[in-house]
Design a protein around this motif. Structure first.
Motif, short mmCIF file in Angstrom:
data_model
loop_
_atom_site.label_atom_id
_atom_site.label_comp_id
_atom_site.label_asym_id
_atom_site.label_seq_id
_atom_site.Cartn_x
_atom_site.Cartn_y
_atom_site.Cartn_z
N UNK A 2 -0.10 -2.48 12.71
CA UNK A 2 -0.70 -2.92 11.47
C UNK A 2 0.37 -3.04 10.39
N UNK A 3 0.45 -4.18 9.74
CA UNK A 3 1.52 -4.46 8.78
C UNK A 3 1.49 -3.49 7.60
N UNK A 4 0.33 -2.93 7.30
CA UNK A 4 0.23 -2.08 6.13
C UNK A 4 0.65 -0.65 6.34
N UNK A 5 0.81 -0.23 7.59
CA UNK A 5 1.09 1.19 7.83
C UNK A 5 2.56 1.48 8.02
N UNK A 6 3.03 2.48 7.28
CA UNK A 6 4.42 2.90 7.42
C UNK A 6 4.45 4.34 7.90
N UNK A 7 5.33 4.64 8.85
CA UNK A 7 5.40 6.00 9.37
C UNK A 7 6.22 6.91 8.48
N UNK A 8 7.26 6.35 7.91
CA UNK A 8 8.12 7.15 7.04
C UNK A 8 8.23 6.44 5.71
N UNK A 9 7.89 7.15 4.64
CA UNK A 9 8.05 6.59 3.31
C UNK A 9 8.91 7.55 2.52
N UNK A 26 0.84 -1.20 0.00
CA UNK A 26 0.00 0.00 0.00
C UNK A 26 0.87 1.24 0.00
N UNK A 65 1.91 1.25 15.11
CA UNK A 65 2.47 0.75 13.88
C UNK A 65 2.41 -0.77 13.86
N UNK A 94 4.49 10.55 11.66
CA UNK A 94 4.26 9.36 12.47
C UNK A 94 2.79 9.26 12.83
N UNK A 126 7.03 10.74 3.08
CA UNK A 126 7.41 11.27 4.38
C UNK A 126 6.20 11.54 5.27
#
Lengths: 297, 429
Positions: free
Chosen positions: A16-23, A2, A14, A10, A7
């Motif tokens: 949930x496997x699908x959520x990223x804090x920093x991209x 996903x 975190x 936060x 960026x």
């Protein structure tokens, strides 16, 4: 996987496997300002403001009094040279007050442009080592300049009140005083926008670094700082230049608000439009410049 | 068993730089370049000479290409590689100092990266004020700093000077204060550069200990270093970058072993004909480095001296008496056998501007045969100008022995040992 915004600040848990804090992605669209991230770094902003305000006057004898002395000395000089000798000031107003009302906002404006323009260069050692929102340094130098300006403004009111009490000048600002917050915001946005544009361009053309000082000085003579707009004849060749300058209505506005001089308030619309355009252009260019900046220093 | 969640995911990341980019810094240069293009002439702003092969100017150089890896929670992952393999670029990308040209990096939780300690210290502010400033720069909230202030001050060991401006601190005190702040960050992901492991032994021990603690408390650590001993003691997994690509990743022992054995093909001589590409900076640069047997009969052997010789060009270190050259001799396990520096016995040698040749000999009949390499560090007025790891190396072959056993003898040294024997009492029979 996903896709999240570049960026992204936060978020919540975190787990949930699908959520990223920093991209981190190759490019960030210029309009993605990420105000949330700036807000999260508000303590850094506060610390930088504190640093600016306390560090500058360390090791000086007079310390913070310089905040008041700087505009006062400039105003006195202008009052003697342009007011008394060249008779450029408006009659009936004490020249020192007349010049202070414009010198204070002008030095605020010039200071923000100069500091913002140099922001990528002065903060380079920091920016090549740590990540933080790159807009924080310009915002913090704007905030510290604004604080200094407010102190000066308070000083102006005391100064003007002394004139009134001593009876030498019946200082009575009118309802126009209420426009002060609007004028301050307009001025900050104009200065920030211009400064960001210059900052972005200086990373590519270092010459601008030297030019900007002169350009700002020149701009002062194209603004009604040492003379009121009313003293420039409508058919004078410099009149269109003055009117095209978006800071002209703001400086005239400060005079109108602080001293009650006559002023065409509708011209502020022009300043507001210019401020929006400059700010948008500034943000876009700045974002573009800071992205490649760490690769060229 | 359920797997720990992914904390870092790097997918197909690449970073491109342009070779010989002139980065025109004057408006007039841009104008010149445009007009030259219009008139069909060569661009006058491009660098003259062969600093970069003219054929390759504007050619892309990929510092990193196609790099993918994942790190799970609680893992301590090391990144190794030769100089120029892409380690620093990887660090910069993970730290968000620069953006990738392609690919994505995703991370979870709060990320702190320590490429340096004490970043942004303001000399006029006191130690206490700088804790707040530096903490904020590293992403700490004010309340967090407040809560940990006493602990940070105690850890730094400079309680008595905490209200003194930082400009009066010694460099050691600055490092201690900077590290004390960094040590109290509580990120979920910690990215550490090996620059942190410089400093005195005490400081190294402290920083290593802190990293071990971080890992033990379930933090995810990414650690970049040349120090294989540190890698072995800290990391559970290692990624080996070579030429901007992942050459190998896996359990520490496997990767470190493969990485170290890759060193044996080191050359015995390096010459840099182009000043720009030579190791160094604008103060001083390395022109050549060479190691040869002495007398020079072409082959290294256990019983002849080994001469180490470098040519250094001093570009603008005017005070030539304060230029120093440190050399470390390492074995195949990256263990430093000994270190020496120019000032040991030539304190007055004046290495003023110009080219200088310096050399020293490692006596024969001293080292246990094996592979050896040299690290070189050049200091000017006490400040490190540049360092190169394993620039050159040599192999001492196993001498032909008369004995029956031909295996490798243990130990770092092998020198003639004068065994003595005397009979202290006669046997009974």
């Amino acid at each position: 996987m996903k896709k999240e915004g570049a960026m992204t600040p936060e978020g919540g848990a975190h787990a949930a496997e699908g959520h990223w804090d920093v991209v981190i992605e190759p490019s960030t669209p210029w309009w993605r300002l990420n105000l949330g991230e700036i807000w999260r770094y508000r303590d850094l902003l506060a610390e930088m403001v504190k640093r600016d305000l306390t560090a500058i006057y360390k090791q000086t004898i007079l310390g913070p009094i310089w905040v008041l002395l700087q505009p006062l000395i400039t105003s006195l000089m202008f009052a003697v040279i342009f007011g008394l000798m060249a008779r450029m000031a408006l009659p009936g107003i004490p020249p020192v007050l007349f010049y202070m009302s414009a010198v204070m906002p002008w030095s605020f404006f010039a200071g923000v442009i100069n500091k913002t323009a140099a922001t990528l260069i002065t903060n380079a050692p920091l920016m090549t080592k740590v990540y933080f929102p790159r807009l924080i340094p310009p915002l913090s130098s704007m905030a510290s300049s604004a604080f200094t300006f407010l102190v000066q403004l308070a000083f102006f009111f005391v100064f003007a009140a002394v004139y009134r009490i001593s009876g030498s000048y019946a200082w009575a600002p009118g309802i126009a005083l209420l426009t002060l917050p609007l004028l301050i915001i307009l001025e900050m946005l104009l200065a920030l926008g211009t400064g960001l544009i210059v900052a972005a361009l200086t990373t590519k053309y270092k010459d601008l670094n030297f030019l900007i000082g002169f350009a700002v000085q020149l701009l002062m003579y194209m603004s009604p700082v040492i003379f009121p707009l009313a003293k420039v004849a409508p058919d004078s060749p410099v009149r269109p230049l003055l009117e095209a300058n978006p800071i002209t209505p703001v400086i005239e506005g400060f005079r109108g608000a602080l001293l009650g001089t006559a002023m065409d308030w509708s011209t502020l619309w022009y300043s507001a439009i210019c401020a929006s355009v400059l700010l948008l252009a500034g943000l876009a260019l700045f974002q573009r410049a800071e992205r490649s900046y760490a690769d060229v220093v | 068993m359920e797997q720990e969640p992914l904390m870092v995911q790097v997918q197909g990341v690449g970073k491109r730089y342009r070779l010989g980019t002139t980065n025109r810094q004057q408006l007039t240069d841009d104008v010149k370049a445009w007009t030259a293009k219009l008139l069909g002439r060569p661009d006058p702003t491009l660098p003259v000479g062969a600093a970069v092969d003219p054929q390759r100017i504007g050619e892309d150089f990929w510092a990193l290409r196609d790099v993918s890896f994942e790190v799970r929670r609680g893992e301590v992952v090391g990144i190794v590689g030769h100089n120029g393999a892409g380690k620093s670029t990887m660090l910069k990308l993970l730290s968000r100092i620069t953006l990738p040209t392609e690919g994505t990096i995703k991370m979870r939780g709060k990320v702190s990266s320590l490429l340096e300690v004490g970043t942004g210290f303001h000399p006029e502010l006191t130690g206490r004020d700088n804790i707040y400033l530096n903490g904020a720069i590293l992403g700490m909230r004010k309340a967090e700093v407040n809560a940990k202030l006493d602990e940070i001050i105690a850890f730094s060991g400079i309680q008595h000077h905490i209200d003194t401006p930082v400009k009066r601190y010694s460099s050691g005190m600055r490092v201690r204060l900077g590290f004390a702040i960094a040590a109290h960050l509580e990120p979920e992901i910690l990215i550490v550069d090996e620059v942190l492991s410089v400093g005195d032994a005490d400081f190294q021990r402290k920083s290593m200990g802190k990293m071990k603690d971080s890992a033990a408390s379930g933090r995810t650590v990414l650690f970049v270093s040349h120090n294989m001993t540190a890698m072995r003691s800290l990391c559970s997994r290692v990624i080996w970058l070579d030429n901007g690509r992942v050459r190998m990743q896996g359990p520490t022992e496997d990767v470190v072993g493969a990485y170290l054995s890759n060193f044996t093909s080191d050359q015995s001589e390096m010459v840099w004909t182009e000043l720009d590409t030579a190791p160094g900076n604008d103060v001083v640069r390395l022109r050549s480095a060479r190691v040869r047997p002495d007398p020079d009969n072409g082959t290294f052997s256990w019983d002849t001296d080994v001469l180490f010789e470098v040519c250094i060009e001093n570009l603008k270190a005017d005070d030539g008496r304060h230029l120093n050259i440190n050399v470390q001799v390492l074995n195949n396990d990256q263990l430093v056998l000994f270190a020496t520096n120019l000032r040991e016995n030539t304190p007055d040698a004046d290495l003023g501007p110009g080219i200088h040749k310096v050399r020293f000999a490692i006596p024969g009949k001293l080292l246990n045969p094996g592979d050896f390499r040299f690290n070189l560090m050049v200091h000017y007025q006490g400040k490190l100008q540049f360092q190169t790891h394993s620039i050159i190396g040599f192999t001492l072959p196993e001498p032909v022995r008369k004995g029956a056993w031909h295996g490798k003898r243990a130990g770092l040294f092998r020198f003639p040992v004068a065994w003595q024997h005397e009979r202290t009492s006669a046997g009974d029979q």
